[in-house]
Design an enzyme around this catalytic site. Sequence first.
Site, PDB file in Angstrom:
ATOM      1  CD1 TRP A 158      -4.831  -8.545   0.056  1.00  0.00           C
ATOM      2  CD2 TRP A 158      -5.236  -9.967   1.729  1.00  0.00           C
ATOM      3  NE1 TRP A 158      -3.753  -9.384   0.156  1.00  0.00           N
ATOM      4  CE2 TRP A 158      -3.974 -10.279   1.179  1.00  0.00           C
ATOM      5  CE3 TRP A 158      -5.700 -10.742   2.806  1.00  0.00           C
ATOM      6  CZ2 TRP A 158      -3.173 -11.303   1.647  1.00  0.00           C
ATOM      7  CZ3 TRP A 158      -4.896 -11.771   3.279  1.00  0.00           C
ATOM      8  CH2 TRP A 158      -3.650 -12.032   2.695  1.00  0.00           C
ATOM      9  CG  ASN A 159      -3.338  -8.205   6.254  1.00  0.00           C
ATOM     10  OD1 ASN A 159      -3.525  -7.077   5.819  1.00  0.00           O
ATOM     11  ND2 ASN A 159      -2.406  -8.476   7.126  1.00  0.00           N
ATOM     12  N   PRO A 183      -9.313   0.791  -0.834  1.00  0.00           N
ATOM     13  CG  PRO A 183     -11.432  -0.173  -0.611  1.00  0.00           C
ATOM     14  CD  PRO A 183     -10.732   1.046  -1.136  1.00  0.00           C
ATOM     15  CB  SER A 184      -7.087  -4.875  -0.652  1.00  0.00           C
ATOM     16  OG  SER A 184      -6.921  -6.004  -1.469  1.00  0.00           O
ATOM     17  CB  THR A 238       2.758  -1.914  -3.138  1.00  0.00           C
ATOM     18  OG1 THR A 238       2.350  -3.124  -3.758  1.00  0.00           O
ATOM     19  CG2 THR A 238       1.703  -0.854  -3.333  1.00  0.00           C
ATOM     20  CD  GLU A 256       2.954   1.100   9.510  1.00  0.00           C
ATOM     21  OE1 GLU A 256       3.611   0.061   9.713  1.00  0.00           O
ATOM     22  OE2 GLU A 256       2.974   2.078  10.284  1.00  0.00           O
ATOM     23  CB  CYS A 290       2.617  -6.981   8.321  1.00  0.00           C
ATOM     24  SG  CYS A 290       1.844  -6.236   9.751  1.00  0.00           S
ATOM     25  N   GLY A 465       9.454  -0.439   5.785  1.00  0.00           N
ATOM     26  CA  GLY A 465       8.831   0.878   5.611  1.00  0.00           C
ATOM     27  C   GLY A 465       9.238   1.911   6.639  1.00  0.00           C
ATOM     28  CD  GLU A 469      -0.878   1.521  10.677  1.00  0.00           C
ATOM     29  OE1 GLU A 469      -0.819   0.478  11.354  1.00  0.00           O
ATOM     30  OE2 GLU A 469      -1.367   1.555   9.536  1.00  0.00           O
TER      31      GLU A 469
HETATM   32  P1  NAD Z   1      -0.393  -4.855  -1.958  1.00  0.00           P
HETATM   33  O1  NAD Z   1       0.908  -4.159  -1.901  1.00  0.00           O
HETATM   34  O2  NAD Z   1      -0.636  -5.766  -3.096  1.00  0.00           O
HETATM   35  O3  NAD Z   1      -1.612  -3.825  -1.951  1.00  0.00           O
HETATM   36  C1  NAD Z   1      -1.800  -2.869  -0.922  1.00  0.00           C
HETATM   37  C2  NAD Z   1      -2.686  -1.755  -1.446  1.00  0.00           C
HETATM   38  O4  NAD Z   1      -1.942  -0.958  -2.363  1.00  0.00           O
HETATM   39  C3  NAD Z   1      -3.900  -2.249  -2.217  1.00  0.00           C
HETATM   40  O5  NAD Z   1      -4.985  -1.385  -1.953  1.00  0.00           O
HETATM   41  C4  NAD Z   1      -3.447  -2.128  -3.671  1.00  0.00           C
HETATM   42  O6  NAD Z   1      -4.486  -2.032  -4.607  1.00  0.00           O
HETATM   43  C5  NAD Z   1      -2.643  -0.848  -3.608  1.00  0.00           C
HETATM   44  N1  NAD Z   1      -1.644  -0.708  -4.681  1.00  0.00           N
HETATM   45  C6  NAD Z   1      -0.927  -1.673  -5.288  1.00  0.00           C
HETATM   46  N2  NAD Z   1      -0.077  -1.125  -6.188  1.00  0.00           N
HETATM   47  C7  NAD Z   1      -0.260   0.226  -6.130  1.00  0.00           C
HETATM   48  C8  NAD Z   1       0.321   1.340  -6.786  1.00  0.00           C
HETATM   49  N3  NAD Z   1       1.279   1.195  -7.719  1.00  0.00           N
HETATM   50  N4  NAD Z   1      -0.109   2.577  -6.468  1.00  0.00           N
HETATM   51  C9  NAD Z   1      -1.052   2.760  -5.518  1.00  0.00           C
HETATM   52  N5  NAD Z   1      -1.652   1.734  -4.867  1.00  0.00           N
HETATM   53  C10 NAD Z   1      -1.256   0.484  -5.159  1.00  0.00           C
HETATM   54  O7  NAD Z   1      -0.508  -5.637  -0.567  1.00  0.00           O
HETATM   55  P2  NAD Z   1      -1.588  -6.708  -0.118  1.00  0.00           P
HETATM   56  O8  NAD Z   1      -1.322  -7.988  -0.847  1.00  0.00           O
HETATM   57  O9  NAD Z   1      -2.944  -6.124  -0.158  1.00  0.00           O
HETATM   58  O10 NAD Z   1      -1.183  -6.890   1.424  1.00  0.00           O
HETATM   59  C11 NAD Z   1      -0.185  -7.749   1.849  1.00  0.00           C
HETATM   60  C12 NAD Z   1       1.096  -7.007   2.151  1.00  0.00           C
HETATM   61  O11 NAD Z   1       0.838  -5.973   3.095  1.00  0.00           O
HETATM   62  C13 NAD Z   1       2.126  -7.906   2.805  1.00  0.00           C
HETATM   63  O12 NAD Z   1       3.400  -7.666   2.259  1.00  0.00           O
HETATM   64  C14 NAD Z   1       2.077  -7.499   4.268  1.00  0.00           C
HETATM   65  O13 NAD Z   1       3.262  -7.743   4.987  1.00  0.00           O
HETATM   66  C15 NAD Z   1       1.778  -6.040   4.162  1.00  0.00           C
HETATM   67  N6  NAD Z   1       1.172  -5.555   5.408  1.00  0.00           N
HETATM   68  C16 NAD Z   1       1.911  -4.713   6.203  1.00  0.00           C
HETATM   69  C17 NAD Z   1       1.391  -4.280   7.426  1.00  0.00           C
HETATM   70  C18 NAD Z   1       2.189  -3.389   8.344  1.00  0.00           C
HETATM   71  O14 NAD Z   1       1.643  -2.901   9.344  1.00  0.00           O
HETATM   72  N7  NAD Z   1       3.453  -3.130   8.060  1.00  0.00           N
HETATM   73  C19 NAD Z   1       0.114  -4.699   7.815  1.00  0.00           C
HETATM   74  C20 NAD Z   1      -0.603  -5.538   6.963  1.00  0.00           C
HETATM   75  C21 NAD Z   1      -0.071  -5.960   5.763  1.00  0.00           C
END
Ligand code: NAD
Length: 503
Positions: A158-159, A183-184, A238, A256, A290, A465, A469
């Site tokens: 979502w960020n 999407p989130s 996740t 990621e 992130c 991860g 990208e």
């Molecule tokens: P999240 O892990 O809760 O969710 C990410 C996505 O995965 C959402 O669409 C969610 O619905 C989906 N999801 C969750 N569980 C799943 C499953 N078991 N199977 C399939 N899909 C599933 O993350 P968030 O709270 O939306 O985002 C924040 C996290 O993302 C932070 O840890 C942040 O560091 C990370 N992030 C990483 C990067 C990067 O480039 N490495 C960039 C942005 C955010």
Amino acid sequence: MDIVEEYLKAGTNKGLYYGGAFQKSFGEQSIVVRNPATSEVFTTVPDAVENDVDAAVFAARAGYEIWSKIDAIDRAQYLRRFADIIAKNIPKLALLETLVTGRSIKEMRAQMARIPEWIEYFAGIAMGLEGESNVVKGGYVTITHYESLGPVALLTPWNHPILILVKKMAAALAAGNTCVIKPSELAPVSPLVLAALATQAGLPNGVVNVVTGGPVTGAALCGAEDIHYIDLTGGTATGRKVAAQAGERLVRSTMELGGKTPIIICEDTDLEGAIAGTLFAAFVASGQTCVSGARFIVHETIYDRFTKDLAARADAITIGDPMADETQMGPVISMASQDRCTRMIAQAKADGAVQISGLEPAILQAPFDKGFFIRPTIFKDVKPHHKLFLEEVFGPVISVTPYKNETEALRLANTGNFGLGVSIWSQDIARAHRLSLGVRGGVVWLNDHHRNDPRSVWGGVRDSGFGKENGWDALKAYMTKKSVIVRTAPGHDDWFAGSTRYG
Ligand code: NAD
């Protein structure tokens, strides 16, 4: 009515998006989307069930049969039209992102302005993708060419709902794949709008599809038989689940994931520049990126001055209505995020760290008094075993720790298992490079932070991860290389009649 304007109106729910149109869900449940600045309900979206996922993947397969057969040069034209439509909608898309994420409108305008670049870039490099040929031993020519994979799954957080999606989608589509986006559940609106804009730009039906929902919908998508790549940006927990599912299915994936970005401030840094740059690193997006600067590691000789000046600048950040031009920082995304920040603050205090900013509670006028606000909060004297030093907060709560020499700076920076962003601040170029070689991470900035470009490869190591990208790496990840081996040697061989040529 204009699709972005329609979704800017509270309460719009047109369903899922696949096959070039909005579709009613087979399920009955919906997901509530709140405006984090006020906690009020902004809208709802369908909580997609397995039948919805199957229908979206089916549409993506139909789209793939058309899209993958279009030459890269012609595909680039479609993608440039898509980029143009996004460019025309930047002001409205910025409003939509701010409404749903609470990110300040200043930030969203700046971020949206760069979105078309990712689509133009990948459309461009896909046109320049060349195979190879080698004349090899024994009278053969080996030709390699790239092929797309099929429908792919893009799971986003979502960020940065649009930025992160477009980074993935631009590479996937330019490579000739079609996508199903999940999407989130906290910010699913702008991806639906983008899918509709793709159709308006003339992309064939089924090229961009969106199913909204939570982890159950995401898992159903990752498990769909006709999904041939899984690209997730999300938390590390996740990532472990999704990568396991991809592994079980032998589908390639990119993960990621989370981070706990160290910032090393050397004694020879330009202090004013470092404070300005690292304030941005820590508190842009309310600390919800992130690569948010989360662990400051500061040389002991400048520690007192640096922490004092950083705290003063942090306390001067204007928080409030994210739609207001003067607001510099909005809320965090949800009540759960706000609670996590509050718990981390209490834990840091209990551990004996010293809070030096954000001491006054955020007092805001209605309706923002109900928003999920956290003031920029800095703790100094944080020890490497403290929770605040080790765990991702994903909010504006950061730590500062002193160091004596480079060995100790690297030991502190490399504590824990994340390996995503790092920034190093020093005017001694040799020292900055030396530290960059010793630090664990996938993206290292020297004397800056958070800079991102379609050409700068992005991705983490270890608990942050794998996969990349941006850049050619991202495009090629969405393709497979096929070898065609051509016999040029005269005649033929007959092994079972005595021929001895082998290999
Ligand atoms: P999240 O892990 O809760 O969710 C990410 C996505 O995965 C959402 O669409 C969610 O619905 C989906 N999801 C969750 N569980 C799943 C499953 N078991 N199977 C399939 N899909 C599933 O993350 P968030 O709270 O939306 O985002 C924040 C996290 O993302 C932070 O840890 C942040 O560091 C990370 N992030 C990483 C990067 C990067 O480039 N490495 C960039 C942005 C955010």
